[in-house]
Structures are given as C-alpha cells and as structure tokens.
Design a protein around this motif. Structure first.
Motif, PDB file in Angstrom:
ATOM      1  N   VAL A  87       6.745  32.243  64.370  1.00 17.91           N
ATOM      2  CA  VAL A  87       7.625  31.569  63.410  1.00 17.91           C
ATOM      3  C   VAL A  87       6.858  30.412  62.789  1.00 17.91           C
ATOM      4  CG1 VAL A  87       9.760  30.272  63.071  1.00 17.91           C
ATOM      5  CG2 VAL A  87       9.699  32.163  64.717  1.00 17.91           C
ATOM      6  N   VAL A  88       6.706  30.447  61.461  1.00 23.52           N
ATOM      7  CA  VAL A  88       6.036  29.363  60.745  1.00 23.52           C
ATOM      8  C   VAL A  88       6.914  28.974  59.560  1.00 23.52           C
ATOM      9  CG1 VAL A  88       3.942  28.559  59.599  1.00 23.52           C
ATOM     10  CG2 VAL A  88       3.782  30.278  61.410  1.00 23.52           C
ATOM     11  N   HIS A  89       7.883  28.106  59.812  1.00 26.15           N
ATOM     12  CA  HIS A  89       8.709  27.603  58.717  1.00 26.15           C
ATOM     13  C   HIS A  89       7.879  26.653  57.851  1.00 26.15           C
ATOM     14  CE1 HIS A  89      12.431  29.452  59.868  1.00 26.15           C
ATOM     15  NE2 HIS A  89      12.396  28.927  61.074  1.00 26.15           N
ATOM     16  N   PRO A  90       8.140  26.598  56.560  1.00 25.32           N
ATOM     17  CA  PRO A  90       7.318  25.762  55.670  1.00 25.32           C
ATOM     18  C   PRO A  90       7.197  24.310  56.100  1.00 25.32           C
ATOM     19  CG  PRO A  90       8.659  27.254  54.370  1.00 25.32           C
ATOM     20  CD  PRO A  90       9.105  27.419  55.793  1.00 25.32           C
ATOM     21  N   TRP A  91       8.262  23.732  56.644  1.00 20.94           N
ATOM     22  CA  TRP A  91       8.211  22.324  57.019  1.00 20.94           C
ATOM     23  C   TRP A  91       7.312  22.059  58.225  1.00 20.94           C
ATOM     24  CZ3 TRP A  91      12.639  25.358  56.951  1.00 20.94           C
ATOM     25  CH2 TRP A  91      13.184  25.707  58.186  1.00 20.94           C
ATOM     26  N   TYR A  92       6.945  23.097  58.954  1.00 18.44           N
ATOM     27  CA  TYR A  92       6.024  22.910  60.075  1.00 18.44           C
ATOM     28  C   TYR A  92       4.659  22.395  59.609  1.00 18.44           C
ATOM     29  CZ  TYR A  92       9.144  25.780  63.047  1.00 18.44           C
ATOM     30  OH  TYR A  92      10.207  26.283  63.760  1.00 18.44           O
ATOM     31  N   LEU A  93       4.318  22.649  58.354  1.00 20.06           N
ATOM     32  CA  LEU A  93       2.998  22.287  57.847  1.00 20.06           C
ATOM     33  C   LEU A  93       2.837  20.801  57.580  1.00 20.06           C
ATOM     34  CD1 LEU A  93       2.561  25.049  55.080  1.00 20.06           C
ATOM     35  CD2 LEU A  93       2.255  25.273  57.548  1.00 20.06           C
ATOM     36  N   ILE A  94       3.931  20.080  57.428  1.00 19.84           N
ATOM     37  CA  ILE A  94       3.874  18.736  56.860  1.00 19.84           C
ATOM     38  C   ILE A  94       3.057  17.743  57.682  1.00 19.84           C
ATOM     39  CG2 ILE A  94       5.318  16.733  56.242  1.00 19.84           C
ATOM     40  CD1 ILE A  94       7.357  18.791  55.141  1.00 19.84           C
ATOM     41  N   PRO A  95       3.241  17.629  59.013  1.00 19.43           N
ATOM     42  CA  PRO A  95       2.395  16.672  59.748  1.00 19.43           C
ATOM     43  C   PRO A  95       0.906  16.972  59.617  1.00 19.43           C
ATOM     44  CG  PRO A  95       4.271  17.340  61.091  1.00 19.43           C
ATOM     45  CD  PRO A  95       4.255  18.246  59.893  1.00 19.43           C
ATOM     46  N   ALA A  96       0.539  18.245  59.751  1.00 23.90           N
ATOM     47  CA  ALA A  96      -0.877  18.617  59.640  1.00 23.90           C
ATOM     48  C   ALA A  96      -1.395  18.366  58.238  1.00 23.90           C
ATOM     49  CB  ALA A  96      -1.065  20.080  60.017  1.00 23.90           C
ATOM     50  N   PHE A  97      -0.570  18.631  57.222  1.00 31.16           N
ATOM     51  CA  PHE A  97      -0.994  18.389  55.846  1.00 31.16           C
ATOM     52  C   PHE A  97      -1.258  16.908  55.603  1.00 31.16           C
ATOM     53  CE2 PHE A  97       0.684  17.159  51.573  1.00 31.16           C
ATOM     54  CZ  PHE A  97      -0.504  17.395  50.898  1.00 31.16           C
ATOM     55  N   GLY A  98      -0.339  16.052  56.059  1.00 32.62           N
ATOM     56  CA  GLY A  98      -0.543  14.613  55.891  1.00 32.62           C
ATOM     57  C   GLY A  98      -1.808  14.135  56.573  1.00 32.62           C
ATOM     58  N   LEU A  99      -2.063  14.638  57.775  1.00 34.65           N
ATOM     59  CA  LEU A  99      -3.280  14.257  58.500  1.00 34.65           C
ATOM     60  C   LEU A  99      -4.535  14.802  57.819  1.00 34.65           C
ATOM     61  CD1 LEU A  99      -1.992  14.938  62.133  1.00 34.65           C
ATOM     62  CD2 LEU A  99      -2.422  12.688  61.123  1.00 34.65           C
ATOM     63  N   SER A 100      -4.425  15.974  57.188  1.00 33.31           N
ATOM     64  CA  SER A 100      -5.599  16.598  56.572  1.00 33.31           C
ATOM     65  C   SER A 100      -6.131  15.776  55.400  1.00 33.31           C
ATOM     66  CB  SER A 100      -5.267  18.017  56.099  1.00 33.31           C
ATOM     67  OG  SER A 100      -4.468  18.010  54.926  1.00 33.31           O
ATOM     68  N   LEU A 101      -5.332  14.875  54.856  1.00 32.68           N
ATOM     69  CA  LEU A 101      -5.789  14.035  53.746  1.00 32.68           C
ATOM     70  C   LEU A 101      -6.853  13.032  54.191  1.00 32.68           C
ATOM     71  CD1 LEU A 101      -2.371  13.398  51.959  1.00 32.68           C
ATOM     72  CD2 LEU A 101      -4.142  15.054  51.346  1.00 32.68           C
ATOM     73  N   PHE A 102      -7.019  12.875  55.501  1.00 36.10           N
ATOM     74  CA  PHE A 102      -8.091  12.018  56.026  1.00 36.10           C
ATOM     75  C   PHE A 102      -9.387  12.799  56.237  1.00 36.10           C
ATOM     76  CE2 PHE A 102      -4.190   9.897  57.174  1.00 36.10           C
ATOM     77  CZ  PHE A 102      -4.458   8.567  56.911  1.00 36.10           C
ATOM     78  N   THR A 103      -9.392  14.052  55.841  1.00 39.48           N
ATOM     79  CA  THR A 103     -10.559  14.911  56.028  1.00 39.48           C
ATOM     80  C   THR A 103     -10.982  15.483  54.675  1.00 39.48           C
ATOM     81  OG1 THR A 103      -9.444  17.050  56.318  1.00 39.48           O
ATOM     82  CG2 THR A 103      -9.484  15.563  58.223  1.00 39.48           C
ATOM     83  N   ASP A 104     -12.024  16.276  54.696  1.00 38.58           N
ATOM     84  CA  ASP A 104     -12.447  16.984  53.479  1.00 38.58           C
ATOM     85  C   ASP A 104     -11.873  18.390  53.426  1.00 38.58           C
ATOM     86  OD1 ASP A 104     -13.852  18.084  55.566  1.00 38.58           O
ATOM     87  OD2 ASP A 104     -15.791  18.114  54.532  1.00 38.58           O
ATOM     88  N   LYS A 105     -10.939  18.721  54.328  1.00 36.48           N
ATOM     89  CA  LYS A 105     -10.362  20.059  54.411  1.00 36.48           C
ATOM     90  C   LYS A 105      -9.217  20.224  53.408  1.00 36.48           C
ATOM     91  CE  LYS A 105     -13.022  20.883  58.023  1.00 36.48           C
ATOM     92  NZ  LYS A 105     -13.548  19.543  58.306  1.00 36.48           N
ATOM     93  N   LYS A 106      -9.183  21.392  52.764  1.00 34.91           N
ATOM     94  CA  LYS A 106      -8.174  21.648  51.733  1.00 34.91           C
ATOM     95  C   LYS A 106      -7.178  22.736  52.136  1.00 34.91           C
ATOM     96  CE  LYS A 106     -10.040  18.778  48.758  1.00 34.91           C
ATOM     97  NZ  LYS A 106     -11.122  18.267  49.636  1.00 34.91           N
ATOM     98  N   ALA A 107      -7.341  23.329  53.323  1.00 32.55           N
ATOM     99  CA  ALA A 107      -6.510  24.477  53.705  1.00 32.55           C
ATOM    100  C   ALA A 107      -5.030  24.138  53.702  1.00 32.55           C
ATOM    101  CB  ALA A 107      -6.942  25.002  55.077  1.00 32.55           C
ATOM    102  N   PHE A 108      -4.662  23.000  54.280  1.00 33.03           N
ATOM    103  CA  PHE A 108      -3.236  22.678  54.357  1.00 33.03           C
ATOM    104  C   PHE A 108      -2.668  22.301  52.992  1.00 33.03           C
ATOM    105  CE2 PHE A 108      -3.787  22.544  58.960  1.00 33.03           C
ATOM    106  CZ  PHE A 108      -2.598  23.149  59.365  1.00 33.03           C
ATOM    107  N   LEU A 109      -3.478  21.701  52.129  1.00 33.57           N
ATOM    108  CA  LEU A 109      -3.023  21.441  50.762  1.00 33.57           C
ATOM    109  C   LEU A 109      -2.723  22.760  50.057  1.00 33.57           C
ATOM    110  CD1 LEU A 109      -2.532  19.662  48.267  1.00 33.57           C
ATOM    111  CD2 LEU A 109      -5.003  19.807  47.806  1.00 33.57           C
ATOM    112  N   ILE A 110      -3.635  23.721  50.160  1.00 33.98           N
ATOM    113  CA  ILE A 110      -3.404  25.042  49.573  1.00 33.98           C
ATOM    114  C   ILE A 110      -2.168  25.694  50.182  1.00 33.98           C
ATOM    115  CG2 ILE A 110      -4.363  27.355  49.271  1.00 33.98           C
ATOM    116  CD1 ILE A 110      -5.769  25.188  47.625  1.00 33.98           C
ATOM    117  N   TRP A 111      -2.010  25.546  51.488  1.00 33.01           N
ATOM    118  CA  TRP A 111      -0.881  26.176  52.182  1.00 33.01           C
ATOM    119  C   TRP A 111       0.451  25.573  51.746  1.00 33.01           C
ATOM    120  CZ3 TRP A 111      -0.904  27.062  58.242  1.00 33.01           C
ATOM    121  CH2 TRP A 111      -0.109  28.184  58.535  1.00 33.01           C
ATOM    122  N   THR A 112       0.473  24.277  51.405  1.00 34.53           N
ATOM    123  CA  THR A 112       1.743  23.685  50.949  1.00 34.53           C
ATOM    124  C   THR A 112       2.211  24.317  49.644  1.00 34.53           C
ATOM    125  OG1 THR A 112       0.647  21.852  49.769  1.00 34.53           O
ATOM    126  CG2 THR A 112       1.338  21.453  52.062  1.00 34.53           C
TER     127      THR A 112
END
Length: 447
Positions: free
Chosen positions: A371-396
C-alpha cells in the motif's frame, strides 16, 4: 524579481493555480480522473514555472502564495480521502471519555444505542473501515478530540479545526526549511518545491493527512541536532514516531551517526517522547487492538504498489491465489535488511549525509510496500530537498496516476497507469543512484 514582466507572470500563475486548487477542492469529483489529472498537471507545471522564474525570491511573497492555496481549501470537504470520518468519530468517543481502541465502530453502535445521535450515524455512514479498531496513535487522538470539542457535533467545523492545525504545522515546516536551507547554503528558491507543491497542499490541507506534522517533527529534530541540542532532537524524533510509526525505521541511522549514537541525552529524549506518546495504549490493554488493526492493514490492503504487484502476479501464476499473507512479511523483512545494509554501508558523517540516508530508507520501504498512498511520500519528499536526489519530486507528480482507481466503479487499478507512474519513478531512481555508478564503471574500464 526586479523585472516587472516576470513579477506579473508569476502573479498570473499564482492566480491561475489558486483557481486550480478551488476546482480540485470543490468542483471536480475524484471519480473524474481525466479532469483531475489535467488540473493537477497544470498545478505542478505552475509550481515548476514559479521555481524557475524565482531565482532569488523573497520568502514573504512565496509564503503568502502558499497560504492562499491552502486557505482556498479551508471550508472544503476532503475529496480524495474519507479518513476524516474516522478522525471525527474517534474524537467524539474521546470527548465522551470513552476509549476509541476498545470497540470497532460497528461494535460501538450495537453496544451503546443510548449514546447514538444523528451526527455519529452520519460519520459511521462515511467511514471506510468500520469493522476495524482505530489504527491512529494517541497523539492523533488528541487532535481528533480538539476537533470534536471545537466542532460541537458539526462535521464542517471539525474538518476546519483539523485543517487549521495542519496548516499551522505546515507553516512550521516552511520556516524550518527556510532556516535550514540558509544554514546549508541551498538556493533560496528550493523551498518553493515544497511550499507550492500541489500534492503536499491537496493531501495535507485538502485531505487532512498528518504526514506534514511528521515532516515538521523530523525537521525540528534535524534543526535541534544542528544546534547541538541532542536531547531535544531525540524528543522531536520520538514525537514523530508517536504521530506516525514509520519514523521508527530510522533507528539504525541514529546508532550509526556519531553525534547521536553516543549521546545519552538523545536516547533519553527520544525514549521519554515515545513513552509519552504511547503509554496511553496501556489503558485497558488498548495496544492489543491497536496492533491487531496494524497487522490486518499490513496483510490485507493493496494500493498503488510496484514490486509487490509483480511478485503477487508470480504468486498467482505459481500458486493460483493471492499470496499477500505470505508476501507482506517477506517484503517487510527484505526492507529491514535493506535498511540495515545501506545504513552500515553509508555511515553518515554529517547532517546532510544523515538526511540523504533517511531519503534512501524511505525509498526502499515504499517501493516494497503493498500500500503506497500518495500522502506517504510527503515526509521523504520534504527531506529529499536537502539532497541532490530528484526521485521523490518526480514521484509527487507521477503518483497522481494512482487516483485513476477512483474513476473506476469497482476501484480497479489499471496496469497502464501503474506502469506510467513507476516508469517515471524508476527512471528518476536510476538517475539519482545508478547513473554516476555507470559512469565510474566506464571510466575504470577505460583506464
């Protein structure tokens, strides 16, 4: 931002995005997937446009724009999720000094006819899992109680109260991002990707999910750690576990990080916070029903999965039935092994490396879940902004394809949309994590 034409263009985009949020919040039913996809895509494009137009933005106007989008949704009824009915139901039980973990809503209706009223009947009718015990931790129940107390048997008022609490949490996220980005020397426009992100706004403010508060507490833990306040950092992390259990999987990273692994204050602070958040489950042995529901949830529901769906199809082919009961614990074990391995392999030496490891751990966990509801991504996406990774931005963006299921009368997920979503995600994962590895291999072979 000195160019008047650029400012005018940004203002126009903000106004059009406000209209888009209003359309999604009030006029487009979730069953109309194609309209939802169109408006969501335009909103995402608007955010990206503002990001590139705002090279050195003043945070004030960005803050106001994000608040405008959120306040536009303030009186709306959540469109993509009906979890709010259970939130308000649990809050009413707590307000009546009853334990929301002792009986399922179905059992409560049968056992307490004297306390039944039309408001509770309406909440029950809108509930998606009335046969399950509450799966929301005690810290969530505090918010539900506040909503029930302030709402005074009015669904709309209860929704607005929860929404205001979540918006306040989002404001906290904004200013923590602002502070931390400035400290680490990140570009000033990076916080636009979170603050104006349509998935973040629609799932937290619009649909009343608590992942924004989880991100707030994780950022607060990071900020306190940056200020050498280890006990406070542990406390915030412990509270994030109390809000949603998922941050518990970050335990190995704190052991491997020197600043926390050897800090008694950090572990004392986190221990106190976890105890404060969960001790209420000892009342009437509530923990039994709480974890029973968690177990049922993990072993029964399926939505928007990737690797799990592939393995499930193999199970149908080999055994002839859905092997979710066997597959879920195996994938959970694989996720645990993966988390331990990457933590041992990376051994973070500073805060940015620690956050980068958190993002990878969230990614490992989510791609292995049924089960991967869309809102599950939000904490990881916010944290990913401190990195050079774009996967979670694309996933949002890509995760909007999962809502195709609501356009089907039987809520059937179509493979083409799952394929589209996860193709975008895994291409981004390849770019983030494997492209440089390929380049290094080519260089080493060439030498």
């Amino acid at each position: 931002m000195r160019n008047p034409a650029r400012r005018l263009l940004i203002l126009l985009i903000v106004l059009l995005m406000t209209a888009g949020f209003i359309f999604l919040g009030y006029f487009i039913p979730r069953e109309n997937f194609w309209q939802t996809l169109l408006v969501f895509t335009l909103l995402f494009g608007g955010m990206i446009g503002i990001y590139f137009l705002s090279i050195k933005p003043k945070w004030g106007w960005v803050f106001v724009a994000g608040l405008l989008f959120r306040y536009a949704l303030l009186p709306s009824i959540p469109n993509w999720s009906d979890d709010y009915s259970r939130f308000l139901w649990d809050g009413e039980l707590v307000k009546m000094s009853e334990n929301p973990y002792l009986e399922t809503p179905e059992e409560w209706l049968q056992n307490h006819p004297e306390s039944l009223n039309s408001y509770l009947e309406n909440l029950f009718e809108g509930m998606n899992s009335p046969q399950y015990f509450s799966v929301y931790p005690p810290l969530n129940q505090v918010i539900f109680y506040v909503a029930a107390w302030g709402g005074n048997l009015n669904q709309g008022s209860g929704i607005v109260i929860i929404r205001i609490i979540l918006i306040l949490g989002e404001i906290g996220v904004f200013f923590l991002l602002l502070k931390l980005f400035d400290h680490f020397g990140f570009p000033a426009n990076r916080f636009i990707l979170y603050w104006l992100n349509p998935l973040v706004i629609l799932e937290i403010t619009g649909n009343l999910h608590f992942e924004g508060l989880v991100l707030l507490l994780l950022l607060a833990s990071l900020y306190a750690l940056n200020k050498n306040r280890s006990g406070l950092s542990g406390g915030f992390w412990g509270l994030s576990i109390g809000m949603k259990l998922l941050p518990l999987m970050l335990v190995p990273t704190f052991f491997s990080f020197a600043k926390t692994g050897r800090s008694n204050l950090f572990w004392i602070g986190s221990g106190i916070a976890v105890i404060a958040g969960f001790i209420w489950l000892l009342i009437d042995n509530s923990w039994i029903h709480f974890f029973q529901s968690l177990k049922l949830y993990q072993g029964k529901f399926e939505f928007n999965a990737s690797i799990y769906y592939l393995l499930r199809e193999i199970g149908f082919w080999v055994k002839g039935y859905n092997i979710i009961g066997e597959l879920t614990p195996i994938l959970s074990g694989v996720a645990l092994i993966g988390i331990l391995y990457v933590t041992w392999k990376k051994k973070p030496q500073n805060l940015l490396q620690l956050v980068d490891l958190w993002v990878l751990i969230y990614l490992i966990y989510l791609v292995l879940q049924p089960v991967v509801h869309p809102w599950y991504l939000i904490p990881a996406f916010g944290l990913s902004l401190f990195t050079d990774k774009k996967a979670f931005l694309i996933w949002t963006f890509a995760v909007i394809f999962s809502y195709q299921a609501y356009g089907d009368p039987t809520y059937q997920e179509k493979p083409i949309f799952l394929f589209s979503e996860y193709t975008l995600l895994f291409l981004a994962v390849y770019w983030d994590y494997f492209r440089n590895m390929d380049n290094l291999n080519k260089l080493s072979n060439g030498s």
